[in-house]
Design a protein around this motif. Structure first.
Motif, mmCIF file in Angstrom:
data_model
loop_
_atom_site.group_PDB
_atom_site.id
_atom_site.type_symbol
_atom_site.label_atom_id
_atom_site.label_comp_id
_atom_site.label_asym_id
_atom_site.label_seq_id
_atom_site.Cartn_x
_atom_site.Cartn_y
_atom_site.Cartn_z
ATOM 1 N N GLN A 184 73.444 3.122 75.182
ATOM 2 C CA GLN A 184 73.870 1.896 75.833
ATOM 3 C C GLN A 184 74.473 2.169 77.214
ATOM 4 N N GLU A 185 75.185 3.297 77.334
ATOM 5 C CA GLU A 185 75.795 3.636 78.615
ATOM 6 C C GLU A 185 74.746 4.018 79.663
ATOM 7 N N LEU A 186 73.574 4.464 79.216
ATOM 8 C CA LEU A 186 72.518 4.896 80.139
ATOM 9 C C LEU A 186 71.399 3.873 80.295
ATOM 10 N N LYS A 187 71.560 2.699 79.685
ATOM 11 C CA LYS A 187 70.451 1.749 79.659
ATOM 12 C C LYS A 187 70.045 1.243 81.041
ATOM 13 N N ASN A 188 70.945 1.273 82.022
ATOM 14 C CA ASN A 188 70.616 0.780 83.370
ATOM 15 C C ASN A 188 70.277 1.899 84.343
ATOM 16 N N SER A 189 70.129 3.138 83.807
ATOM 17 C CA SER A 189 69.812 4.269 84.684
ATOM 18 C C SER A 189 68.376 4.733 84.444
ATOM 19 N N ASN A 190 67.897 5.609 85.339
ATOM 20 C CA ASN A 190 66.550 6.139 85.195
ATOM 21 C C ASN A 190 66.464 7.216 84.102
ATOM 22 N N LEU A 191 67.584 7.500 83.458
ATOM 23 C CA LEU A 191 67.616 8.508 82.401
ATOM 24 C C LEU A 191 67.439 7.900 81.008
ATOM 25 N N SER A 192 67.401 6.574 80.951
ATOM 26 C CA SER A 192 67.411 5.895 79.670
ATOM 27 C C SER A 192 66.230 6.285 78.784
ATOM 28 N N ASP A 193 65.027 6.239 79.346
ATOM 29 C CA ASP A 193 63.837 6.518 78.534
ATOM 30 C C ASP A 193 63.794 7.968 78.058
ATOM 31 N N SER A 194 64.122 8.884 78.956
ATOM 32 C CA SER A 194 64.093 10.304 78.588
ATOM 33 C C SER A 194 65.164 10.621 77.538
ATOM 34 N N PHE A 195 66.353 10.015 77.699
ATOM 35 C CA PHE A 195 67.418 10.248 76.731
ATOM 36 C C PHE A 195 67.039 9.670 75.365
ATOM 37 N N TYR A 196 66.374 8.540 75.384
ATOM 38 C CA TYR A 196 65.905 7.943 74.127
ATOM 39 C C TYR A 196 64.904 8.872 73.438
ATOM 40 N N THR A 197 64.024 9.497 74.222
ATOM 41 C CA THR A 197 63.003 10.390 73.664
ATOM 42 C C THR A 197 63.626 11.612 73.001
ATOM 43 N N ILE A 198 64.576 12.275 73.706
ATOM 44 C CA ILE A 198 65.160 13.485 73.116
ATOM 45 C C ILE A 198 66.081 13.146 71.940
ATOM 46 N N THR A 199 66.697 11.952 71.992
ATOM 47 C CA THR A 199 67.540 11.531 70.867
ATOM 48 C C THR A 199 66.702 11.328 69.618
ATOM 49 N N ARG A 200 65.525 10.722 69.821
ATOM 50 C CA ARG A 200 64.632 10.527 68.675
ATOM 51 C C ARG A 200 64.150 11.875 68.129
#
Length: 245
Positions: A195-211
């Motif tokens: 949620q803290e990264l949802k407005n940054s360009n890191l959101s998608d990549s962080f979601y991928t590694i979290t999954r």
């Protein structure tokens, strides 16, 4: 006159009957000579040597198990006598009372065995699940104090690729915290950081590694070197993006 004749006939009748009874009860005596049979020791010897005629009793001390069964049966019998109001059980009830203590004892043993087996299996399962697990207190220590890159290297040398993924994810969190892109707190979840990264360009990549991290670590998936390298490319890609931020 008539009465006199009646009494005379009655007297004659009783006299005849008494004479008949006397004749039928004549006693005959046996005057045959008596032969006395003598039993010698030689006559008794074959019977003494035959085990079928040995009626001597030997006292045998009961084992503790037999004493316990006798006590259990006696206690159970008194209970049912009190329950049914009978001084002594007979028939089917007596057979039931004799069998039921052993049935209950068997059930108790079965329950105890099942309980200990279940507890043992849970301990084994928990031990397997906790193998290589980093606790929350260790997670905080690693992020704040350890050289995570060195920990990743050591995990790879041991071919413990699951643990390497774990350390790599903590390294990403540490890097994001140092860049002040997230506010790392021990009690926070990965969704909080998302949620803290949802407005940054890191959101998608962080979601991928979290999954990937959730599947490998919490999902218990076994990965080999090839699968680790494929997953590591996503971590490296995010790491480079953070460095450029």
């Amino acid at each position: 006159m008539q009465k006199l004749l009646f009494l005379l006939l009655l007297g004659i009748t009783f006299s005849t009957s008494a004479w008949g009874f006397q004749d039928s009860t004549t006693v005959k005596y046996d005057d045959a000579p008596i032969s006395v049979k003598k039993i010698t020791k030689e006559d008794l010897q074959p019977y003494k040597e035959n085990s079928k005629y040995d009626y001597s009793l030997e006292k045998v001390d009961n084992s503790w198990w037999q004493d316990f069964k006798n006590w259990l049966y006696s206690y159970w019998l008194r209970f049912f006598q009190w329950l049914f109001g009978a001084e002594k059980a007979v028939g089917f009830l007596a057979s039931f009372l004799r069998i039921i203590p052993y049935v209950l004892l068997g059930i108790l043993i079965f329950i105890l065995i099942k309980f200990f087996l279940k507890a043992n299996m849970q301990n084994i399962s928990l031990s397997k699940k906790n193998e290589n697990i980093v606790t929350l207190s260790e997670e905080e220590h690693i992020i704040k104090n350890e050289d995570i890159q060195q920990l990743i290297k050591e995990a790879l040398e041991d071919k413990n690729y699951r643990l390497a993924i774990r350390y790599y994810y903590l390294y990403i969190l540490k890097t994001l915290s140092e860049k002040e892109l997230i506010d790392w707190q021990l009690q926070k979840t990965n969704d909080d950081y998302q949620q803290e990264l949802k407005n940054s360009n890191l959101s998608d990549s962080f979601y991928t590694i979290t999954r990937l991290y959730d599947y490998v670590w919490y999902g218990g998936f076994v990965i080999d070197e090839l699968k680790y390298k494929k997953a590591a490319t996503e971590f490296i890609k995010l790491q480079n993006t953070i460095t450029k931020s």
